[in-house]
Structures are given as C-alpha cells and as structure tokens.
Scaffold this motif. Sequence first.
Motif, PDB file in Angstrom:
ATOM      1  N   GLU A 141       3.695  47.069  43.974  1.00 22.48           N
ATOM      2  CA  GLU A 141       2.834  45.904  44.182  1.00 22.48           C
ATOM      3  C   GLU A 141       2.888  45.399  45.623  1.00 22.48           C
ATOM      4  O   GLU A 141       1.901  44.873  46.120  1.00 22.48           O
ATOM      5  N   THR A 142       4.039  45.525  46.286  1.00 22.80           N
ATOM      6  CA  THR A 142       4.162  44.979  47.633  1.00 22.80           C
ATOM      7  C   THR A 142       3.808  45.994  48.723  1.00 22.80           C
ATOM      8  O   THR A 142       3.236  45.622  49.750  1.00 22.80           O
ATOM      9  N   SER A 154      -0.165  43.055  38.643  1.00 22.13           N
ATOM     10  CA  SER A 154       1.245  42.771  38.381  1.00 22.13           C
ATOM     11  C   SER A 154       1.474  42.455  36.907  1.00 22.13           C
ATOM     12  O   SER A 154       2.465  42.902  36.315  1.00 22.13           O
ATOM     13  N   THR A 167       3.791  44.666  34.364  1.00 24.11           N
ATOM     14  CA  THR A 167       4.915  44.007  33.701  1.00 24.11           C
ATOM     15  C   THR A 167       4.791  44.083  32.184  1.00 24.11           C
ATOM     16  O   THR A 167       5.764  44.379  31.485  1.00 24.11           O
ATOM     17  N   TYR A 170       7.805  46.472  41.578  1.00 23.30           N
ATOM     18  CA  TYR A 170       7.786  45.531  42.700  1.00 23.30           C
ATOM     19  C   TYR A 170       7.384  46.248  43.993  1.00 23.30           C
ATOM     20  O   TYR A 170       6.568  45.751  44.759  1.00 23.30           O
ATOM     21  N   LYS A 171       7.960  47.431  44.219  1.00 20.45           N
ATOM     22  CA  LYS A 171       7.617  48.189  45.427  1.00 20.45           C
ATOM     23  C   LYS A 171       6.153  48.631  45.405  1.00 20.45           C
ATOM     24  O   LYS A 171       5.483  48.614  46.437  1.00 20.45           O
TER      25      LYS A 171
END
Length: 168
Positions: free
Chosen positions: A144-145, A91, A95, A141-142
């Motif tokens: 990573e999740t 992450s 980022t 975000y998608k």
Amino acid sequence: MFSKGLFQSQAIRALHSTSKRSLTIPFLSTLPQNPGGVKGDVNDACLPPPSPDRLHGSVPWDVERVSAVALIPLVGSALASGGDVSVVADSILATVLLGHVYVGFQSCIIDYIPTRVYGKNHNYAMYLLTLGSLFAGVGIYKLETEENGLTGVVQKLWTASNHSEEKK
C-alpha cells in the motif's frame, strides 16, 4: 479362483493397515488415544456441563461470514473500476481478505490438527498461522505504501501476461 480370494484378503488387510495411518498426519507426533477415542464412561460427558461461551462458536462464525460478505462489494468495486480504486478502499480490501484467509485457515487447523490428537503440534500450527499472517500484514503495508496497492499489483500481473503474448 483361489488366488482371487487370497488377493482380496491381502488387499483388505492392506486397506485396514493403511486406513489407520491415513487418519493422521504422518510427520506429526500424536498423543496416545484411548480405544474408540472414548474417555471415562457414558455419563462423564455431561458432568459438569460447560458454561456458555460465545467466543467458542457463534462469534468466530459471525466474523467469518461478515468478512465473506464484505469481500463481495470490495472485490466488485475493484473489478468495476478496472483496478483504479482509492488507497483506502484497496487497504480495506487487502485487510478484509487477510482476515478472511486467517479465519479460514484457523478453521482448517482446528478441524484437521485437533489438540486431543496432536497436542502441542496444534499450538505450533496456530503460532505459525499467526506469524504468517503478521508477515502478510507487513507485506500488505509495503504494497500500500510503496507500490500501487493490492489491486495495482493484480492489474500489473494481469496485463503483464497480455503484453508478453503480444510481443511473441
């Protein structure tokens, strides 16, 4: 011999007419410019002197350099581990990479689409950059999740080309 001189003068004339066009982006409207790009007289640039502001120079430069240096160990650790890094490290890598790309494109917009030449088109380019970065943040975000993260996707893409070559 006469035709060679005539050809050279036509080529020079064509070069002069295209050089003016090549200095601007053809599909963006431009503001009318003063001759030579100069407003006022020689002393107008000094009056009044601008107040010192760190946000117009050194802070963005520092952020760009810190993000570039921070990417070295992050990418190095992802490569050394073979793509099996923790979710936190992945992450942070994604980022910092997004921030580095944002600052780089922002510098390009500032340099090549200046406000004094393109007016509100400069603001539109900055808005599009911010909007694209927000979409990229949602995509990160998608990743990573729902997926294996950025390094997992890169690892899949890297091994996918090897598997397709082995099948042939």
